[in-house]
Scaffold this motif. Structure first.
Motif, PDB file in Angstrom:
ATOM      1  N   TRP A 122       0.828  -1.203   0.000  1.00  0.00           N
ATOM      2  CA  TRP A 122       0.000   0.000   0.000  1.00  0.00           C
ATOM      3  C   TRP A 122       0.864   1.257   0.000  1.00  0.00           C
ATOM      4  CZ3 TRP A 122      -0.533   3.975   3.615  1.00  0.00           C
ATOM      5  CH2 TRP A 122      -1.609   4.848   3.402  1.00  0.00           C
ATOM      6  N   LEU A 123       1.916   1.275   0.838  1.00  0.00           N
ATOM      7  CA  LEU A 123       2.755   2.460   0.931  1.00  0.00           C
ATOM      8  C   LEU A 123       3.568   2.669  -0.346  1.00  0.00           C
ATOM      9  CD1 LEU A 123       3.675   4.856   2.569  1.00  0.00           C
ATOM     10  CD2 LEU A 123       5.405   3.410   3.657  1.00  0.00           C
ATOM     11  N   VAL A 124       4.058   1.603  -0.950  1.00  0.00           N
ATOM     12  CA  VAL A 124       4.760   1.740  -2.232  1.00  0.00           C
ATOM     13  C   VAL A 124       3.810   2.324  -3.281  1.00  0.00           C
ATOM     14  CG1 VAL A 124       5.906   0.497  -4.110  1.00  0.00           C
ATOM     15  CG2 VAL A 124       6.417  -0.093  -1.729  1.00  0.00           C
ATOM     16  N   GLY A 125       2.563   1.859  -3.253  1.00  0.00           N
ATOM     17  CA  GLY A 125       1.571   2.409  -4.169  1.00  0.00           C
ATOM     18  C   GLY A 125       1.332   3.887  -3.946  1.00  0.00           C
ATOM     19  N   ARG A 126       1.314   4.319  -2.667  1.00  0.00           N
ATOM     20  CA  ARG A 126       1.108   5.735  -2.364  1.00  0.00           C
ATOM     21  C   ARG A 126       2.296   6.583  -2.849  1.00  0.00           C
ATOM     22  NH1 ARG A 126      -2.932   7.381  -2.981  1.00  0.00           N
ATOM     23  NH2 ARG A 126      -3.016   5.497  -4.212  1.00  0.00           N
ATOM     24  N   GLN A 127       3.497   6.041  -2.714  1.00  0.00           N
ATOM     25  CA  GLN A 127       4.668   6.759  -3.221  1.00  0.00           C
ATOM     26  C   GLN A 127       4.601   6.910  -4.733  1.00  0.00           C
ATOM     27  OE1 GLN A 127       8.549   5.450  -1.284  1.00  0.00           O
ATOM     28  NE2 GLN A 127       7.135   3.960  -0.383  1.00  0.00           N
ATOM     29  N   ALA A 128       4.253   5.829  -5.411  1.00  0.00           N
ATOM     30  CA  ALA A 128       4.148   5.879  -6.868  1.00  0.00           C
ATOM     31  C   ALA A 128       3.062   6.858  -7.299  1.00  0.00           C
ATOM     32  CB  ALA A 128       3.878   4.483  -7.419  1.00  0.00           C
ATOM     33  N   TRP A 129       1.933   6.851  -6.573  1.00  0.00           N
ATOM     34  CA  TRP A 129       0.836   7.778  -6.888  1.00  0.00           C
ATOM     35  C   TRP A 129       1.290   9.223  -6.716  1.00  0.00           C
ATOM     36  CZ3 TRP A 129      -1.822  11.229  -3.613  1.00  0.00           C
ATOM     37  CH2 TRP A 129      -2.972  11.819  -4.164  1.00  0.00           C
ATOM     38  N   PHE A 130       1.999   9.502  -5.625  1.00  0.00           N
ATOM     39  CA  PHE A 130       2.470  10.861  -5.380  1.00  0.00           C
ATOM     40  C   PHE A 130       3.420  11.312  -6.488  1.00  0.00           C
ATOM     41  CE2 PHE A 130       5.810  13.599  -3.447  1.00  0.00           C
ATOM     42  CZ  PHE A 130       5.040  14.734  -3.269  1.00  0.00           C
ATOM     43  N   ALA A 131       4.380  10.445  -6.852  1.00  0.00           N
ATOM     44  CA  ALA A 131       5.310  10.802  -7.926  1.00  0.00           C
ATOM     45  C   ALA A 131       4.555  11.089  -9.219  1.00  0.00           C
ATOM     46  CB  ALA A 131       6.331   9.689  -8.130  1.00  0.00           C
ATOM     47  N   ALA A 132       3.590  10.239  -9.546  1.00  0.00           N
ATOM     48  CA  ALA A 132       2.825  10.439 -10.775  1.00  0.00           C
ATOM     49  C   ALA A 132       2.040  11.744 -10.736  1.00  0.00           C
ATOM     50  CB  ALA A 132       1.887   9.254 -11.000  1.00  0.00           C
ATOM     51  N   GLU A 133       1.459  12.077  -9.575  1.00  0.00           N
ATOM     52  CA  GLU A 133       0.697  13.312  -9.466  1.00  0.00           C
ATOM     53  C   GLU A 133       1.591  14.537  -9.663  1.00  0.00           C
ATOM     54  OE1 GLU A 133      -2.682  13.966  -9.073  1.00  0.00           O
ATOM     55  OE2 GLU A 133      -2.723  11.861  -9.708  1.00  0.00           O
ATOM     56  N   MET A 134       2.779  14.496  -9.117  1.00  0.00           N
ATOM     57  CA  MET A 134       3.695  15.617  -9.321  1.00  0.00           C
ATOM     58  C   MET A 134       4.109  15.720 -10.792  1.00  0.00           C
ATOM     59  SD  MET A 134       3.956  17.116  -6.380  1.00  0.00           S
ATOM     60  CE  MET A 134       2.204  16.690  -6.294  1.00  0.00           C
ATOM     61  N   VAL A 135       4.339  14.578 -11.416  1.00  0.00           N
ATOM     62  CA  VAL A 135       4.711  14.585 -12.830  1.00  0.00           C
ATOM     63  C   VAL A 135       3.580  15.148 -13.682  1.00  0.00           C
ATOM     64  CG1 VAL A 135       5.252  13.107 -14.817  1.00  0.00           C
ATOM     65  CG2 VAL A 135       6.399  12.731 -12.615  1.00  0.00           C
ATOM     66  N   ARG A 136       2.354  14.734 -13.407  1.00  0.00           N
ATOM     67  CA  ARG A 136       1.219  15.219 -14.198  1.00  0.00           C
ATOM     68  C   ARG A 136       1.099  16.744 -14.117  1.00  0.00           C
ATOM     69  NH1 ARG A 136      -1.287  10.486 -11.827  1.00  0.00           N
ATOM     70  NH2 ARG A 136      -1.462   8.854 -13.427  1.00  0.00           N
ATOM     71  N   ARG A 137       1.400  17.299 -12.949  1.00  0.00           N
ATOM     72  CA  ARG A 137       1.274  18.744 -12.779  1.00  0.00           C
ATOM     73  C   ARG A 137       2.396  19.507 -13.479  1.00  0.00           C
ATOM     74  NH1 ARG A 137      -1.403  16.360  -8.851  1.00  0.00           N
ATOM     75  NH2 ARG A 137      -3.036  17.447  -7.652  1.00  0.00           N
ATOM     76  N   PHE A 138       3.597  18.925 -13.491  1.00  0.00           N
ATOM     77  CA  PHE A 138       4.757  19.736 -13.889  1.00  0.00           C
ATOM     78  C   PHE A 138       5.540  19.185 -15.080  1.00  0.00           C
ATOM     79  CE2 PHE A 138       4.296  20.280  -9.175  1.00  0.00           C
ATOM     80  CZ  PHE A 138       3.754  21.565  -9.222  1.00  0.00           C
ATOM     81  N   ARG A 139       5.091  18.091 -15.677  1.00  0.00           N
ATOM     82  CA  ARG A 139       5.869  17.434 -16.730  1.00  0.00           C
ATOM     83  C   ARG A 139       6.134  18.331 -17.931  1.00  0.00           C
ATOM     84  NH1 ARG A 139       0.770  13.487 -18.170  1.00  0.00           N
ATOM     85  NH2 ARG A 139      -0.526  15.100 -19.153  1.00  0.00           N
ATOM     86  N   GLY A 140       5.211  19.234 -18.224  1.00  0.00           N
ATOM     87  CA  GLY A 140       5.353  20.055 -19.405  1.00  0.00           C
ATOM     88  C   GLY A 140       6.082  21.360 -19.189  1.00  0.00           C
ATOM     89  N   HIS A 141       6.487  21.633 -17.966  1.00  0.00           N
ATOM     90  CA  HIS A 141       7.147  22.907 -17.707  1.00  0.00           C
ATOM     91  C   HIS A 141       8.580  22.862 -18.231  1.00  0.00           C
ATOM     92  CE1 HIS A 141       8.440  26.599 -15.815  1.00  0.00           C
ATOM     93  NE2 HIS A 141       7.194  26.821 -15.385  1.00  0.00           N
ATOM     94  N   PRO A 142       8.998  23.864 -18.991  1.00  0.00           N
ATOM     95  CA  PRO A 142      10.355  23.818 -19.565  1.00  0.00           C
ATOM     96  C   PRO A 142      11.462  23.868 -18.529  1.00  0.00           C
ATOM     97  CG  PRO A 142       9.322  25.970 -19.924  1.00  0.00           C
ATOM     98  CD  PRO A 142       8.254  25.065 -19.407  1.00  0.00           C
ATOM     99  N   ALA A 143      11.151  24.253 -17.308  1.00  0.00           N
ATOM    100  CA  ALA A 143      12.188  24.314 -16.277  1.00  0.00           C
ATOM    101  C   ALA A 143      12.483  22.963 -15.645  1.00  0.00           C
ATOM    102  CB  ALA A 143      11.792  25.306 -15.189  1.00  0.00           C
ATOM    103  N   VAL A 144      11.674  21.939 -15.926  1.00  0.00           N
ATOM    104  CA  VAL A 144      11.927  20.601 -15.368  1.00  0.00           C
ATOM    105  C   VAL A 144      12.873  19.848 -16.309  1.00  0.00           C
ATOM    106  CG1 VAL A 144      10.928  18.385 -14.726  1.00  0.00           C
ATOM    107  CG2 VAL A 144       9.741  20.503 -14.143  1.00  0.00           C
ATOM    108  N   SER A 145      14.058  19.509 -15.810  1.00  0.00           N
ATOM    109  CA  SER A 145      15.050  18.836 -16.651  1.00  0.00           C
ATOM    110  C   SER A 145      15.324  17.403 -16.226  1.00  0.00           C
ATOM    111  CB  SER A 145      16.361  19.623 -16.646  1.00  0.00           C
ATOM    112  OG  SER A 145      16.822  19.848 -15.333  1.00  0.00           O
ATOM    113  N   GLY A 146      14.695  16.939 -15.149  1.00  0.00           N
ATOM    114  CA  GLY A 146      14.893  15.559 -14.713  1.00  0.00           C
ATOM    115  C   GLY A 146      14.006  15.268 -13.521  1.00  0.00           C
ATOM    116  N   TRP A 147      14.047  14.007 -13.054  1.00  0.00           N
ATOM    117  CA  TRP A 147      13.261  13.578 -11.892  1.00  0.00           C
ATOM    118  C   TRP A 147      14.134  12.689 -11.006  1.00  0.00           C
ATOM    119  CZ3 TRP A 147       8.766  16.105 -11.872  1.00  0.00           C
ATOM    120  CH2 TRP A 147       8.139  16.421 -13.090  1.00  0.00           C
ATOM    121  N   LEU A 148      13.999  12.857  -9.705  1.00  0.00           N
ATOM    122  CA  LEU A 148      14.648  11.980  -8.741  1.00  0.00           C
ATOM    123  C   LEU A 148      13.602  11.427  -7.780  1.00  0.00           C
ATOM    124  CD1 LEU A 148      17.820  14.078  -7.897  1.00  0.00           C
ATOM    125  CD2 LEU A 148      17.772  11.918  -9.134  1.00  0.00           C
ATOM    126  N   VAL A 149      13.760  10.162  -7.404  1.00  0.00           N
ATOM    127  CA  VAL A 149      12.780   9.547  -6.507  1.00  0.00           C
ATOM    128  C   VAL A 149      12.943  10.049  -5.084  1.00  0.00           C
ATOM    129  CG1 VAL A 149      11.959   7.383  -5.516  1.00  0.00           C
ATOM    130  CG2 VAL A 149      12.536   7.501  -7.946  1.00  0.00           C
TER     131      VAL A 149
END
Length: 649
Positions: A122-149
């Motif tokens: 359940w907790l791994v799922g919550r972490q994955a959900w949180f990461a995905a939610e942040m990506v959905r909000r900011f994936r298209g911003h030109p200032a984002v150049s990478g992602w770290l877990v």
């Protein structure tokens, strides 16, 4: 052997990552609660004006995810403003999801309730959900150049989880990021502290992680007793990480002003930046952008030194370390870093499998000893102007080098002896120095066909070692060897515990003695095999140096220099001063640059010798960047580094 640099790629091409980990002085980890757009804008402006291009930023987990199914949109709107301000200054950022651990304290969201971060489904799922939610909000911003877990997840989630579980956790989060549209480069943020680098297994194995990430990100804060070892620790971590076929970013490095004077901190930055560039790093992110004046706020209340890691002080005034970053940015621009790679090398440093693999009924303490001897050998090779490529026994020692170094080896795999013999037979020089290890468990050596490989008969006794009783080990050469005349001597500090301070008693049985110790015993032996040679040191020279404070440069540099001559190693640039190291960078258009590094506290003037690396390279001299006048000598200030253009005829 090729030492080509591998680069992180973004959608627009090679990444240009030179920057700082970022917390605003308004609150450190709590900056999002106390977000001040004007202060953040000023902090980013300082970085941009000094040539920095990137930050590493953090979604402080308790703030951004206050409930297991909840995202704090106020925090997200502040992060969106943060991204906009990056774009306004021509900067990008690498957001980090699970934070988690920060600056000497772990910070849980209240709803975690002690669940295991890696194994609770359940907790791994919550972490994955949180990461995905942040990506959905900011994936298209030109200032984002990478992602770290994460940020140094072994300190937050524990370091005793099975590596298969850790790898599965990382893959689940990575898949969530990709499914949410996160196309930018991805990595874990773990610090690259696992067994393949440190000799200690924390579950984050680079062998596994290489299948998940787009780059590795070492975090290095060395503690030691030798200044030159301090300056090469990060470079060596990059070299070890780079053996897994992924680009390497210096994701964290730095020093608190509490721990080092401004001048010494600047020297450390200068050497770390250049040595890791020569070790193949393609990005640098210092810890961190600013000091804090938050003495009553945890973690700074109980970790007061954490307030003073900044490139600027708490008022925004640049420190000498930021000026070093700015100078380095200018250097990268001057040599067109995006098109730069490392020069090939004739020297290989063998990484024994006992560093990165825990075999049944073997002492884990032996792994760390392997790493210490390797680092010392790496330093000696660099000071002898023959920077090595690392080649791992675990994945197969690569052919193609003229000189192979196996320093202070206690254990090799049984088939390796035959392979070393084959390399020598094909024309290489193979150097092995004996070591009984640092522990009594299976007191070494364990080489397989040792007597046959080296042309000796050893005289070891059951369960015993042969102590080195001298405080200094002196080798006297019985004949000319690699530029060292017969009768010359080299002296080595004797150090280490009772297991390290031991030699290998031998009698020649096909090998010739080329140096003896102070008691007339064989110290260096050479056996001809086919077109090449195998050379054995009966003393653990590198292990003893690794146990010695303030030892570098030691006589191992002179020995390695002689080995290079013996092996016919091509050194494009070299100097006689052993406080000065030389290496070469190569532009894709063929232009070559000499990097000359001084470890002396005094100004030094050197006359570099230029060698022919290949039939195409016919050097005529060195010139300052942007000029064509050939330099007669190169003057380096204390701890100075110069990059010069090699003029070819």
């Amino acid at each position: 052997m090729q030492r080509n640099t591998q680069r992180v790629m973004t959608a627009s091409g090679p990444a240009n990552w030179l920057g700082a980990n970022f917390w605003s002085c308004t609150g450190g980890p709590f900056m999002w609660r106390n977000y001040d757009p004007a202060v953040v804008d000023a902090e980013l402006d300082v970085l941009a004006r000094h040539g920095l291009t990137v930050t590493r930023s953090f979604f402080f987990w308790p703030d951004f995810m206050p409930g297991p199914y909840e995202i704090d949109e106020t925090m997200c709107s502040r992060f969106a403003d943060f991204l906009d301000k990056h774009s306004g200054h021509g900067l990008t950022t690498i957001p980090t999801f699970i934070v988690g651990h920060m600056s000497g304290e772990n910070w849980d969201p209240a709803w975690r309730a002690g669940r295991d971060l890696y194994q609770d489904v359940w907790l791994v799922g919550r972490q994955a959900w949180f990461a995905a939610e942040m990506v959905r909000r900011f994936r298209g911003h030109p200032a984002v150049s990478g992602w770290l877990v994460s940020n140094e997840m072994p300190l937050y989630g524990g370091n005793d989880t099975a590596h298969e579980i850790v790898a599965t956790w990382g893959r689940i989060v990575r898949d969530a990021v990709r499914a949410a549209g996160g196309h930018q480069p991805f990595s874990l943020g773990d610090g690259a502290w696992g067994i393949e680098v440190s000799g200690t297994d924390n579950g984050f194995r680079l062998t596994d992680i290489a299948e998940i990430v787009d780059f590795f990100g070492p975090h290095t804060y060395p503690i030691g007793n030798d200044p030159i070892r301090q300056r090469y620790q990060a470079a060596f971590a990059c070299e070890l990480s780079g053996t897994f076929g992924k680009p390497v970013i210096m994701e964290e490095f730095g020093v608190s002003s509490d721990f080092a004077s401004e001048d010494n901190a600047a020297t450390y930055y200068r050497h770390l930046l250049h040595s890791t560039l020569l070790a193949g790093a393609t990005g640098w992110i210092a810890w961190n952008n600013t000091d804090f004046a938050l003495p009553h706020v945890d973690p700074y209340r109980h970790h007061a030194f954490e307030q003073n890691f900044g490139l600027t002080d708490a008022s925004g005034t640049p420190k000498a370390t930021l000026r070093e970053m700015a100078d380095f940015a200018g250097t990268l621009s001057a040599i067109d870093f995006a098109a730069i790679g490392r020069a090939d090398t004739d020297t290989a440093l063998i990484v024994p499998t006992y560093l990165d693999t825990q075999y049944p009924f073997s002492s884990p303490d032996s792994s760390a000893a392997v790493g210490r001897a390797l680092l010392q050998s790496y330093i000696a090779a660099r000071l002898a102007d023959m920077p090595p490529r690392l080649t791992r026994e675990t994945t197969g020692i690569e052919p193609g080098a003229r000189l192979y170094l196996a320093p202070s080896v206690k254990q090799l795999l049984a088939p390796t002896a035959d392979w070393l013999g084959q390399l020598a037979s094909s024309g290489a020089t193979v150097y092995v120095s004996y070591s009984g290890g640092e522990v009594a468990w299976h007191r070494g050596p364990s080489y397989g066909s040792m007597n046959d490989l080296f042309g000796i008969r050893h005289g070891l006794d059951v369960g015993l070692n042969d102590p080195i009783t001298d405080d200094v080990a002196t080798f006297t050469f019985t004949q000319d060897f690699g530029g060292l005349p017969g009768g010359s001597t080299l002296s080595f500090a004797v150090a280490g515990n009772e297991h390290v301070r031991a030699y290998l008693p031998v009698i020649p049985a096909g090998a010739e003695v080329i140096a003896t110790d102070a008691h007339g015993r064989p110290a260096l032996l050479r056996r001809q095999i086919g077109r090449g040679t195998v050379i054995l040191s009966t003393y653990p020279l590198e292990a003893m140096a690794a146990a010695s404070p303030r030892v570098n440069p030691d006589a191992t540099v002179a020995l390695y220099d002689a080995l290079a001559v013996q092996a016919g190693v091509r050194r494009p640039v070299s100097v006689a001063d052993r406080d000065v190291a030389c290496d070469v960078l190569v532009h894709e258009d063929g232009t070559r640059y000499a990097v000359i590094t001084s470890h002396s506290a005094q100004e030094v003037a050197v006359k570099p010798a230029l060698g022919v690396a290949s039939a195409k390279d016919m050097p005529v001299g060195l010139a300052t960047l942007g000029e064509t006048s050939i330099l007669d000598q190169v003057t380096l200030p204390p701890f100075g580094i110069k990059i010069l253009k090699i003029l070819d005829g």
